[in-house]
Design a protein around this motif. Structure first.
Motif, PDB file in Angstrom:
ATOM      1  N   GLU A   1       0.993  16.941 -46.304  1.00 18.43           N
ATOM      2  CA  GLU A   1      -0.168  17.513 -46.999  1.00 18.43           C
ATOM      3  C   GLU A   1      -1.209  17.924 -46.349  1.00 18.43           C
ATOM      4  OE1 GLU A   1      -1.993  18.772 -50.426  1.00 18.43           O
ATOM      5  OE2 GLU A   1      -0.139  17.925 -50.461  1.00 18.43           O
ATOM      6  N   ILE A   2      -1.632  17.544 -45.487  1.00 23.06           N
ATOM      7  CA  ILE A   2      -2.685  18.121 -44.353  1.00 23.06           C
ATOM      8  C   ILE A   2      -2.310  19.551 -43.805  1.00 23.06           C
ATOM      9  CG2 ILE A   2      -3.791  17.901 -42.097  1.00 23.06           C
ATOM     10  CD1 ILE A   2      -4.336  15.025 -42.981  1.00 23.06           C
ATOM     11  N   ALA A   3      -1.159  19.412 -43.240  1.00 23.78           N
ATOM     12  CA  ALA A   3      -0.682  20.713 -42.617  1.00 23.78           C
ATOM     13  C   ALA A   3      -0.076  21.743 -43.721  1.00 23.78           C
ATOM     14  CB  ALA A   3       0.408  20.419 -41.683  1.00 23.78           C
TER      15      ALA A   3
ATOM     16  N   THR B   1       0.380  25.169 -45.708  1.00 25.99           N
ATOM     17  CA  THR B   1       0.167  26.346 -45.419  1.00 25.99           C
ATOM     18  C   THR B   1      -1.301  26.722 -45.932  1.00 25.99           C
ATOM     19  OG1 THR B   1       2.289  27.177 -45.790  1.00 25.99           O
ATOM     20  CG2 THR B   1       0.558  29.007 -45.933  1.00 25.99           C
ATOM     21  N   HIS B   2      -1.857  26.422 -47.201  1.00 22.69           N
ATOM     22  CA  HIS B   2      -3.125  26.642 -47.462  1.00 22.69           C
ATOM     23  C   HIS B   2      -4.060  26.125 -46.796  1.00 22.69           C
ATOM     24  CE1 HIS B   2      -6.853  25.814 -49.648  1.00 22.69           C
ATOM     25  NE2 HIS B   2      -6.619  26.968 -50.246  1.00 22.69           N
ATOM     26  N   ASN B   3      -3.794  24.724 -46.182  1.00 23.75           N
ATOM     27  CA  ASN B   3      -5.071  24.143 -45.400  1.00 23.75           C
ATOM     28  C   ASN B   3      -5.101  24.613 -43.940  1.00 23.75           C
ATOM     29  OD1 ASN B   3      -5.736  22.439 -47.390  1.00 23.75           O
ATOM     30  ND2 ASN B   3      -4.395  20.913 -46.866  1.00 23.75           N
ATOM     31  N   VAL B   4      -3.928  25.117 -43.566  1.00 24.62           N
ATOM     32  CA  VAL B   4      -3.832  25.708 -41.747  1.00 24.62           C
ATOM     33  C   VAL B   4      -4.475  27.032 -42.146  1.00 24.62           C
ATOM     34  CG1 VAL B   4      -2.386  26.522 -40.290  1.00 24.62           C
ATOM     35  CG2 VAL B   4      -1.783  24.219 -41.518  1.00 24.62           C
ATOM     36  N   GLN B   5      -4.227  27.881 -43.074  1.00 20.61           N
ATOM     37  CA  GLN B   5      -4.802  29.132 -43.152  1.00 20.61           C
ATOM     38  C   GLN B   5      -6.323  29.092 -43.446  1.00 20.61           C
ATOM     39  OE1 GLN B   5      -2.623  30.752 -46.377  1.00 20.61           O
ATOM     40  NE2 GLN B   5      -1.255  31.646 -45.055  1.00 20.61           N
ATOM     41  N   ALA B   6      -6.773  27.995 -44.128  1.00 21.62           N
ATOM     42  CA  ALA B   6      -8.038  27.794 -44.309  1.00 21.62           C
ATOM     43  C   ALA B   6      -9.121  27.904 -43.059  1.00 21.62           C
ATOM     44  CB  ALA B   6      -8.398  26.841 -45.112  1.00 21.62           C
ATOM     45  N   GLY B   7      -8.456  27.048 -42.359  1.00 24.10           N
ATOM     46  CA  GLY B   7      -9.212  26.832 -40.969  1.00 24.10           C
ATOM     47  C   GLY B   7      -9.219  28.249 -40.300  1.00 24.10           C
ATOM     48  N   PHE B   8      -8.233  29.094 -40.108  1.00 21.29           N
ATOM     49  CA  PHE B   8      -8.209  30.274 -39.321  1.00 21.29           C
ATOM     50  C   PHE B   8      -8.905  31.314 -40.075  1.00 21.29           C
ATOM     51  CE2 PHE B   8      -4.312  28.275 -37.612  1.00 21.29           C
ATOM     52  CZ  PHE B   8      -4.445  28.727 -36.241  1.00 21.29           C
TER      53      PHE B   8
ATOM     54  N   CYS C   1       4.105   6.973 -44.925  1.00 20.87           N
ATOM     55  CA  CYS C   1       2.949   7.403 -45.688  1.00 20.87           C
ATOM     56  C   CYS C   1       2.286   8.529 -44.684  1.00 20.87           C
ATOM     57  CB  CYS C   1       1.874   6.117 -46.049  1.00 20.87           C
ATOM     58  SG  CYS C   1       2.335   5.359 -47.073  1.00 20.87           S
ATOM     59  N   TYR C   2       2.538   8.074 -43.346  1.00 23.26           N
ATOM     60  CA  TYR C   2       1.869   9.060 -42.450  1.00 23.26           C
ATOM     61  C   TYR C   2       2.397  10.553 -42.510  1.00 23.26           C
ATOM     62  CZ  TYR C   2       0.414  10.981 -37.765  1.00 23.26           C
ATOM     63  OH  TYR C   2      -0.215  11.616 -36.915  1.00 23.26           O
ATOM     64  N   LEU C   3       3.796  10.392 -42.753  1.00 19.87           N
ATOM     65  CA  LEU C   3       4.553  11.686 -42.675  1.00 19.87           C
ATOM     66  C   LEU C   3       4.075  12.483 -44.266  1.00 19.87           C
ATOM     67  CD1 LEU C   3       7.934  10.769 -41.502  1.00 19.87           C
ATOM     68  CD2 LEU C   3       6.408  11.908 -40.314  1.00 19.87           C
ATOM     69  N   GLU C   4       3.990  11.699 -45.025  1.00 18.89           N
ATOM     70  CA  GLU C   4       3.494  12.239 -46.495  1.00 18.89           C
ATOM     71  C   GLU C   4       2.119  12.982 -46.175  1.00 18.89           C
ATOM     72  OE1 GLU C   4       3.997   9.758 -49.597  1.00 18.89           O
ATOM     73  OE2 GLU C   4       6.062   9.561 -49.184  1.00 18.89           O
ATOM     74  N   ILE C   5       1.310  12.310 -45.534  1.00 21.92           N
ATOM     75  CA  ILE C   5      -0.106  12.646 -45.253  1.00 21.92           C
ATOM     76  C   ILE C   5      -0.217  13.865 -44.342  1.00 21.92           C
ATOM     77  CG2 ILE C   5      -2.253  11.837 -44.240  1.00 21.92           C
ATOM     78  CD1 ILE C   5      -1.934   9.181 -45.362  1.00 21.92           C
ATOM     79  N   MET C   6       0.565  13.919 -43.311  1.00 26.63           N
ATOM     80  CA  MET C   6       0.562  14.860 -42.497  1.00 26.63           C
ATOM     81  C   MET C   6       1.147  16.204 -43.027  1.00 26.63           C
ATOM     82  SD  MET C   6      -1.132  14.039 -40.066  1.00 26.63           S
ATOM     83  CE  MET C   6      -1.008  15.430 -38.982  1.00 26.63           C
TER      84      MET C   6
END
Length: 132
Positions: A40-42, A44-51, A33-38
């Protein structure tokens, strides 16, 4: 899951952990589950949003802005001397972005970047740091 169970039964984990089947099953489920959650969190869209939010990525072209593009965000005209000062202190400025995700006011002051002024001549502080 099979690889994880094999690690508990025959691999390195077999020598380290002596857990009941239900505990091993719980740990394996958590890892999966942790790998699936990570993942999703990581995304491209979510990472780009922070930058994009902190201004280090151009939202239209998805590229790191140029020095001239960054300086264009200043509310006043920048002299050639000020631009050269920024180039001369680039390592310190870059290190601050790497450490804080932005350039704190203290770094602006340390490298001698003048304050921005609003239309009324009042100083506009750049408070975009991690404590905001």
């Amino acid at each position: 899951k099979k690889m994880l169970f094999d690690a508990f039964d025959f691999g390195e984990l077999a020598d380290i952990l002596n857990l009941s089947y239900t505990k091993r099953e719980t740990i394996v489920d958590f890892i999966v589950c942790y790998l699936e959650i990570m993942t999703e969190i990581a995304s491209t869209h979510n990472v780009q949003a922070g930058f994009i939010d902190n201004g280090t990525l151009d939202p239209v072209n998805m590229r790191i802005p140029t020095l001239d593009g960054i300086l264009a965000t200043c509310k006043r005209n920048i002299s050639l001397e000020e631009k050269q000062n920024i180039i001369d202190n680039f390592d310190e400025i870059f290190d601050s972005f790497e450490k804080h995700g932005c350039m704190p006011e203290s770094v602006h002051d340390a490298v001698g970047i003048a304050d921005d002024l609003d239309p009324h001549g009042q100083v506009v502080r750049r408070e975009a740091d991690a404590n905001r």
